[in-house]
Design an enzyme around this catalytic site. Structure first.
Site, PDB file in Angstrom:
ATOM      1  N   GLN A 178       0.871  -1.168   0.000  1.00  0.00           N
ATOM      2  CA  GLN A 178       0.000   0.000   0.000  1.00  0.00           C
ATOM      3  C   GLN A 178       0.913   1.225   0.000  1.00  0.00           C
ATOM      4  O   GLN A 178       1.373   1.663   1.041  1.00  0.00           O
ATOM      5  CB  GLN A 178      -0.920  -0.036   1.225  1.00  0.00           C
ATOM      6  N   GLY A 218     -11.822   2.686   3.937  1.00  0.00           N
ATOM      7  CA  GLY A 218     -10.868   1.814   3.253  1.00  0.00           C
ATOM      8  C   GLY A 218      -9.968   2.553   2.271  1.00  0.00           C
ATOM      9  O   GLY A 218     -10.119   3.749   2.028  1.00  0.00           O
ATOM     10  N   HIS A 219      -9.055   1.808   1.678  1.00  0.00           N
ATOM     11  CA  HIS A 219      -8.073   2.423   0.772  1.00  0.00           C
ATOM     12  C   HIS A 219      -8.723   2.937  -0.511  1.00  0.00           C
ATOM     13  O   HIS A 219      -9.690   2.375  -1.004  1.00  0.00           O
ATOM     14  CB  HIS A 219      -6.927   1.476   0.434  1.00  0.00           C
ATOM     15  N   ASN A 220      -8.163   4.055  -0.988  1.00  0.00           N
ATOM     16  CA  ASN A 220      -8.582   4.663  -2.253  1.00  0.00           C
ATOM     17  C   ASN A 220     -10.001   5.203  -2.225  1.00  0.00           C
ATOM     18  O   ASN A 220     -10.556   5.535  -3.272  1.00  0.00           O
ATOM     19  CB  ASN A 220      -8.431   3.659  -3.408  1.00  0.00           C
ATOM     20  N   SER A 253     -12.084   1.917  -2.393  1.00  0.00           N
ATOM     21  CA  SER A 253     -12.276   2.415  -3.757  1.00  0.00           C
ATOM     22  C   SER A 253     -13.651   2.998  -4.013  1.00  0.00           C
ATOM     23  O   SER A 253     -14.022   3.194  -5.179  1.00  0.00           O
ATOM     24  CB  SER A 253     -12.001   1.306  -4.797  1.00  0.00           C
TER      25      SER A 253
END
EC number: 2.3.1.191
Lengths: 352, 352, 352
Positions: free
Chosen positions: C206, C247-249, C267
């Site tokens: 990440q 969460g990521h993105n 995302s």
């Protein structure tokens, strides 16, 4: 830092189509990759983006490569599992980008004299390591971590800041524990005794441990309770996201993944290779078998034996529509009763 | 360390049947206890395991003892509440197993000169105690704890690592606060004012306090906000599990227990002796009366006056079955309308 | 400390009715305010309490003021947005009540020599600031905070204890980050490759960042993951409550507010000016447009384009009633099939 496709193939395998001397300096998604970047196709949704991608090279499966009509003159790496291939190459690149952990112990760390600390470890500022803790080789600990007495941390573990391991916790090799995670806290166990005023809930001592297997990753602010008498066990290879709560005496089978905000109540057992979605609730004292998938926001209140996909989530609708249905739902049994009466009436009409 | 059954009876009461000189060195569940261990029967599910149990002695109710056909020659402790009896004996054993807290203050702790710190307390490394904090007798603080200015911690409180008490927090006697818990953080209060660009949400200062009564236990990574103008209050004897979120100005009545991952929105009041399951959501500005049980994963959006059990959770089903039902649910009002039309048609047929 | 109504009007505007020389020393709700306190009416529910209120003065809208029959001789401040007006006055009062942060660096803080630290900052005990961190003017950091290397903290940011910023995190001006929050932790990304034993889940590095815009508030124990390749972005003016997981993105649009215990999977993109209730779950890879309201405990599993209110929560009912309906729900498709058959039968009867 850049590497040639030949170097990547030499290290990770796969078949090259095109120029092996092309250099790439990083990875990027198909739609944003530049000419000096390597991309990958793992999700068929993005297949149509390939012709317009500027990526210098693309990792792709044989089947997908064959589907392309009129290959442009970019280079390709054919891999059986493009996503895993991408992950391995990304790990290679990230080794350069990640913060470096030189073996050293910050002078502000408070380490009990009885702790076993190899010379290869890195211990950040304000870390507390209590009596009889044993660290493995190359353990890396960032700042403000607390490791309770008698805990055993195996080789190559990475502990992020402000995480807490209670006493007697066992962490397997290569585990990664993120910031704010708590491992080995007391389970939620109280015996009701409303006959003794002021002692209504008698605390049941939690004297089991939390045992975390090899290669487990535990997310930020996740909490895993120790066992009451026996141990709480997370088997090897599990991946647990952020804000997950795992109660006392739970056992999670190897390679199971659990997404964020999920709660597993005490004494439940989850099998191997399960995939538990985000914000799922699993009741206590139940068993879920191997290879069970529970989709996000669902509730598991009874044991599930076999593999399969399980769900109990309603997607959001416009509020007015939802409320109309919800009002009927509140009286669904009345609707069923009306249907029954109507069936009986129609039966009589037919019999006439 | 082992004790005789006579010693246990002398300390905790109950009636002995069998040998009082038998020594036990620990507690264990019926199915795993060894001959040197004491077990207990509190859940009738395990009654059938008794004949095969190797436990040296078993704590049991009079009624259950009488149900046994052909008592073997092991010893028994007859108790009115075997689970509470077990909890008390377990506490006795765990006093030996638990980490010891000698009264001492680690030199790395940063303690403001104005703080009141009795000589009986134990303060771990890297603890921060701000101005005008007052600690009671025998308070035990593990490492990396932060106690904000003006907080008042009563006697025999136990604070686990990395927990945070904001300024002016009040913690009652004998409370246990687990790692990563946050008490007294700002409530979520903002006044919308979209007329002033850049100041769209105006923060409402949170100047109330978080008041925690005696004998409360607060789980790992649980957060309890301070009040806006008045205080947030957790009354005595409440037990709150991990990852629970309690909003500003909430009041939780005495002896209420709340399981993990539950969220209570601001300004709601929960009565005494309630049992709130895991992952429950309670909306803001509502009132729940005494002795209300809310089962896990349910949502409480309106006030509940009386005692009773309340639910709104669907258990997970195989995904295909669920989706079929969920699709009908989305149009439940259409189904009701079809039923209505059919009823009208049948009525006409009858009237012919 | 007290101020006159004239002074308040001079600073915050509005129209005075009554005595400008009246002094007030604080704010309180209508039903509990004393004669020396200022109150406010923003919720029409409390209108009826006005005649009995002891408040020395009340902030009120013009429309509500006109509704009062027989004004008593207290003073009034007429404001177009009484709640926002109240918030601004409350901020003024709280400046006196809040802990003071003098610019100083506690000697126990561990600060890398390469970090940029203006003289106007306040850094509490046991804070860790790694290499190449840059703090803005008047940044205030309480104790036991960890700031990873290369992070950039803009002017007037307030970091509460035990929060963790991973490396390369960017925090905009005037942000407030509460205790135990984690920003920039690894996203939950693993490529499955069950062909290589012991490497079943390959970690995807990440290497993106977490970027937090200006004027964002982040609650206690909230976690925001860094991006995988691109960045996770929280735009300016967002307010995020406790125990939220992002969460990521993910990208959250400006001025959106998210209540406690909500999880946003990786995302996904959420628009501007949205209001996401507590304990909501948003699936990954979806898009929610501007000005969308999702009510508490709902699940969003598909993209939502436009503005509107969206819901999928059932309120709790008495357990027995719920179970009766839930049993029908499990077989809702059978009920629909019975309805279909009955419709066909009735059709035939009509056609006779």
């Amino acid at each position: 830092m850049s590497v040639t496709l030949d170097e990547i193939i030499a290290r990770f395998g796969g078949k090259l189509i095109g120029e092996g001397t092309i250099e790439v300096d990083g990875l990027a998604p198909i739609d944003s990759a530049t000419m000096s970047q390597l991309s990958f196709l793992s999700n068929p949704l993005y297949f149509a983006q390939i012709p317009n991608s500027r990526a210098g090279a693309i990792i792709i499966s044989h089947a997908d490569f064959d589907k392309i009509v009129g290959h442009d003159n970019r280079s390709w790496i054919i891999a059986s599992n493009p996503y895993a291939y991408f992950a391995r190459v990304a790990q290679m690149f990230s080794e350069i980008l990640q913060p470096i952990f030189l073996p050293k112990i910050h002078p502000s760390a408070v380490i009990d004299a009885s702790a076993v600390i190899p010379t290869t470890v890195s211990i950040g500022p304000n870390t507390v390591i209590e009596a009889n803790v044993r660290l493995g080789q190359r353990v890396r600990i960032l700042g403000n971590v607390f490791i309770g007495q008698g805990s055993n941390i195996d080789d190559d573990v990475l502990l992020y800041p402000n995480c807490t391991l209670y006493h007697s916790t066992v962490i397997g090799a290569r585990c990664i524990i993120h910031a704010g995670a708590v491992i080995g806290s007391d389970g939620f166990g109280f015996a009701p005794d409303f006959t003794v005023t002021g002692k209504e809930w008698i605390k049941i001592p939690q004297v089991g441990r939390a045992l975390i297997g090899d290669d487990v990753e535990i997310g930020a602010s996740t909490s895993i309770d120790r066992g009451t008498m026996a141990d709480t066990v997370i088997e090897k290879g599990c991946k647990i996201d952020n804000q997950v709560q795992i109660g006392h005496n739970v056992r999670i089978g190897a390679y199971t993944v659990i997404a964020g905000c999920t709660g597993i109540a005490g004494s439940s057992t989850i099998g191997r290779y399960c995939m538990i979605g985000g914000a799922v609730g699993v009741a206590g004292h139940i068993t879920i078998g191997d290879r069970v998938i529970v989709t996000g926001k669902s509730s598991v209140s009874k044991s599930i034996s076999g593999p399969g996909i399980f769900t109990s989530m309603f997607p959001a609708m416009p509020n007015a529509d939802w409320n109309k249905n919800a009002a009927i739902m509140r009286n669904l049994h009345k609707m069923r009763d009306r249907l029954r009466r109507l069936e009986a009436t129609v039966k009589k009409l037919q019999d006439k």
